[in-house]
Scaffold this motif. Structure first.
Motif, mmCIF file in Angstrom:
data_model
loop_
_atom_site.group_PDB
_atom_site.id
_atom_site.type_symbol
_atom_site.label_atom_id
_atom_site.label_comp_id
_atom_site.label_asym_id
_atom_site.label_seq_id
_atom_site.Cartn_x
_atom_site.Cartn_y
_atom_site.Cartn_z
ATOM 1 N N PHE A 3 0.836 -1.291 -0.099
ATOM 2 C CA PHE A 3 -0.042 -0.386 0.273
ATOM 3 C C PHE A 3 0.444 1.304 0.072
ATOM 4 N N PHE A 4 1.970 1.088 -0.349
ATOM 5 C CA PHE A 4 2.899 2.169 -0.301
ATOM 6 C C PHE A 4 2.981 2.837 -1.523
ATOM 7 N N ILE A 5 3.065 4.168 -1.458
ATOM 8 C CA ILE A 5 2.219 5.020 -2.966
ATOM 9 C C ILE A 5 3.601 5.451 -2.954
ATOM 10 N N PHE A 9 -0.271 10.559 -4.979
ATOM 11 C CA PHE A 9 -1.711 9.850 -4.385
ATOM 12 C C PHE A 9 -1.885 10.333 -6.507
ATOM 13 N N ASN A 10 -2.461 9.313 -7.296
ATOM 14 C CA ASN A 10 -3.522 9.469 -7.860
ATOM 15 C C ASN A 10 -4.213 10.660 -8.366
ATOM 16 N N THR B 116 -6.553 5.362 -2.741
ATOM 17 C CA THR B 116 -5.462 5.591 -2.616
ATOM 18 C C THR B 116 -5.912 6.561 -1.216
ATOM 19 N N ALA B 117 -6.130 7.574 -1.212
ATOM 20 C CA ALA B 117 -6.184 8.510 -0.397
ATOM 21 C C ALA B 117 -7.424 7.691 1.092
ATOM 22 N N VAL B 120 -4.643 4.854 3.170
ATOM 23 C CA VAL B 120 -4.264 5.416 3.586
ATOM 24 C C VAL B 120 -4.731 5.898 5.092
ATOM 25 N N THR B 123 -5.949 2.132 6.849
ATOM 26 C CA THR B 123 -4.809 2.040 7.895
ATOM 27 C C THR B 123 -3.659 2.125 8.182
ATOM 28 N N GLN B 150 3.275 4.915 4.491
ATOM 29 C CA GLN B 150 1.890 5.025 5.241
ATOM 30 C C GLN B 150 2.806 5.138 6.588
ATOM 31 N N TYR B 153 0.820 7.840 7.750
ATOM 32 C CA TYR B 153 -0.919 8.018 8.862
ATOM 33 C C TYR B 153 -0.448 7.288 9.928
#
Lengths: 361, 361
Positions: A3-5, A9-10, B116-117, B120, B123, B150, B153
Motif C-alpha cells: 500500500f506504499f504510494i 496520490f493519483n 488511495t486517499a 492510507v 490503514t 504509510q 499515517y
C-alpha cells in the motif's frame, strides 16, 4: 499488494457516463459485435473472468459484483448491480449500479458508467449473438416471452441478426392483455430507444434500423402453446421460477434464447426440452448453478459437460447447429466481459465525441 | 436478480470525491473512531464482510476487490485497488482505485471516491485502534519500521491514541540513511497532511494536532535490535517478505502493530514472537492466508483459533492485554468495512460542506 504510494496520490481524469449518455453512444449492432468478441476472448483467455460476489441485502434485495479483464481492449473492471424489490413502491428503479472501467496497462481508473443502461444493451446483444450463430437463418417468426423492460432490447438485437424475421409475437405469461398493449407500443418504443438516440451521431445505422423496423409486424398473443409451435426463434426474458414452455410444444429446428434465469430457482423452459437438444451457455460453471441449465442438470436430463460455451463454439463454425431440425438452446447468465465490452465501447465513443463529465479523482 | 427495470433507468446524483478533497474532509481522530466502530460492527454482524476477489494482472501487477455492508451507516459498496509495480518508472502512482458507496436502503449509488486517499487513512487508523486497546498506556517511545508513504499515517494515528509518547523512532531496514531523512522531514509532513488540511473546517482538531506534534521528537535510528529493546510500541509498515524483528529483541510489555503483510509470502515479524503472545487481527480467515499470522501458523507456532478478532475484543474490555508484561500483536490485513467507514465519513462531511463534484448518473 503493497500500500506504499510511490509517486504520491493519483489524480486521474475519470469520465462519467449517465444512462442517457450511454443510450446515445451505443447502437445495438455494435454492441452485438462487441459481446461476440468478448465471448471469444473468454474462450482464448479463460482466466479473464473473476469470481462473482453475490449477496443478499435483506429479504427483498440483493447485489452482485462481476469483474474481469478484457485484455484486447486494455481494460479491466467491475460492475456492481443491486436489485431492491421494494423500490417500485417508492417510485425508485429496482436496479441500480455502477461499472468501473480501469486501464489494464497502468491500473488507472478510466470511467464510471451507469450499470443499468449497459446491462440492458449487453443482455439484448447476448441473445442475438447466439441466434446469429444457431438459429435457422430462414426463420421468419420470432416469439418473445416476457414484456418487461428487457423485451425491446431482445427484439431489437434479434432483428439485427435475423434478416428474414417479419413477425414478432409477444407473450406475457402472467397477463395476456399486457402482450397486446406491449405489441402496440413496440414500434414506437424501438424507434425511440434505438434509432432516435443515435441519429445525430450515426445516421446510417439509424436509417438501417428504421428500415428494418418498417418490415416487421408486432402481435400480442394469448395461445402460448400454438405460438411456440409456429415460432422458429424463441426468446424468454422473464423472472419466472416455473417452466413457461413445455418440451412438446417446441418444433424441430427451433432456436431458444433463455435469458431470464440468473439465480438459483429460476426456470423458463421445461427441463425435458434439453433432452437431445444442443445446449450452449456463456459460462458453464456459473450457468450450472444459476442459469437455465441448473434445472435439467438437477433433473438428471443433461450433465454440465454436455453444455458448450458459446465463446468456444463461435471460434469454430463446426460447433454450431448440427442440422436444420436440431433444437438449439442458449442459456444467458451474464458475465463481466459483456459489461466491460459494452462499457469500453461507450467510453471510446464518449472520448471521440466529447461526451461525458470529466472529473479529476 | 431480475434485470427488469420497473420505474425506468435511474438517474441518481452521485458525489465524486478526489484524493485532495478526501484529505481535507478527513481528520485522523475521527477516522480512528470510525474504524473502531466498523470492527465492532463486524463482530456484531459477521455477514457484513463479503468475499475478497484477488487477481494477478501480469507479473508486476495485481488488484483486489473488497466489499461489504456497513448497516449502521446505511451503506454498502466495494473498493477496487490495483497495484502496478512498473508505474513508478513511468511517473505514475503504483496504487490506483476507486471506492463505490451505495445507499443500503435503496441500492442507489451515493458516491465514488479516490481509493488511495482513503486507504492510507484507514490503514493508519487500524494500527491506532489496536494500540489504544492493547498498548501499555504509559508507553513513551514509539518505533515505526518503514519510511514509505504509510509511515506518516501510522505515526499520526498512534500519536492520537498514545498521549505519553514523546519519542518517535524511525527505522528503514533497507537503507538506514533514509530513516534520518524521514525523521527530519516528519514534523513538516505531519503538519501538512493532518493539520493544514483540516484547519479551515475544524480548527479545534487542527490545534490539538499541532499541540501534540509540538511535544514529540523524531529520530532516525540504525541499530534496530537496540531500538526494538527500548520501544514499548512498535509499528511495522513495510513490504517485507522476511522477518525484520527477531523474537529475542522484543521486551515484555511491548505492543506491535504488524501492518505490512497483506499477501501470501509477506512477513515482518519472527514467527517465534507469537509464542506466548496475545495475537489479534481484523479477520481471522483472511489474515490466516495473507496476513502476518500466516507465518506462525505455517511454522506451527500458533493456530488460527488462538488469534482474536479485534472487533470481538473491543466489545469486551476483559479481552485486552492480560497483564503489563504481555506481548500483544495486532495483524492488520485490511477489510472493506474500514474502507466503507472512512468513505462514508468523507461523504457525509462532503454533503455538509458542499464539497465534491455532483454528477447525474
Amino acid at each position: 499488494m503493497p500500500f506504499f504510494i510511490k509517486g504520491g496520490f493519483n489524480m486521474t481524469q475519470v469520465t462519467m457516463l449517465s444512462a442517457s449518455q450511454i443510450s446515445h453512444l451505443l447502437d445495438m449492432p455494435s454492441v452485438i459485435d462487441a459481446v461476440a468478441d468478448a465471448y471469444k476472448e473468454k474462450a482464448n483467455h479463460p482466466a479473464t473472468l473473476w469470481p462473482m460476489v453475490y449477496e443478499q441485502l435483506g429479504g427483498e434485495a440483493d447485489m452482485d459484483i462481476r469483474s474481469g479483464v478484457l485484455a484486447s481492449k486494455h481494460v479491466f473492471g467491475n460492475k456492481l448491480l443491486a436489485w431492491f424489490g421494494e423500490n417500485a413502491k417508492r417510485g425508485l428503479p429496482e436496479l441500480n449500479g455502477l461499472v468501473n472501467l480501469y486501464n489494464s496497462d497502468t491500473g488507472e481508473p478510466a470511467a464510471v458508467l451507469n450499470a443499468t443502461a449497459l446491462t440492458v444493451f449487453r443482455t439484448g446483444a447476448a441473445g442475438a449473438v447466439a441466434s446469429r450463430f444457431l438459429a435457422n437463418p430462414d426463420a421468419t417468426t420470432l416469439l418473445v416471452v416476457g414484456t418487461g423492460s428487457q423485451a425491446p432490447y431482445q427484439i431489437m438485437a434479434q432483428l439485427c441478426v435475423l434478416p428474414k424475421v417479419t413477425q414478432v409475437l409477444l407473450a406475457n405469461p402472467r397477463d395476456a392483455k399486457k402482450a397486446q398493449a406491449a405489441a402496440a407500443q413496440m414500434p414506437m418504443t424501438l424507434e425511440k430507444l434505438f434509432s432516435q438516440t443515435i441519429r445525430a451521431t450515426n445516421s446510417v445505422v439509424a436509417g438501417l434500423i428504421d428500415h428494418r423496423l418498417s418490415e416487421v409486424e408486432f402481435t400480442g398473443v394469448t395461445d402460448l402453446p400454438a405460438t411456440v409451435q409456429r415460432s422458429r426463434v424463441i426468446v424468454t426474458a422473464t423472472p419466472s421460477t416455473k417452466p413457461l414452455i413445455q418440451a412438446d410444444w417446441v418444433q424441430p429446428g427451433t432456436h431458444l434464447d433463455a435469458i431470464g434465469a440468473d439465480m438459483e430457482g429460476k426456470q423458463e423452459l421445461d427441463a425435458k426440452l434439453f433432452q437431445g437438444a444442443q445446449a450452449y451457455t456463456d459460462d458453464v460453471p456459473q450457468a450450472s448453478e444459476v442459469g437455465e441449465i441448473q434445472n435439467p442438470i438437477k433433473a438428471g436430463v443433461i450433465k454440465p459437460e454436455q453444455v458448450a460455451e458459446i465463446g468456444n463454439s463461435l471460434l469454430d463454425p463446426t460447433l454450431g447447429r448440427h442440422d436444420a431440425n436440431a433444437i438449439t438452446i442458449f442459456d444467458s447468465t451474464g458475465i463481466a466481459l459483456q459489461d466491460l465490452a459494452a462499457a469500453n465501447l461507450a467510453f471510446v465513443r464518449a472520448k471521440e465525441q466529447g461526451v461525458g463529465t470529466q472529473v479529476d479523482l
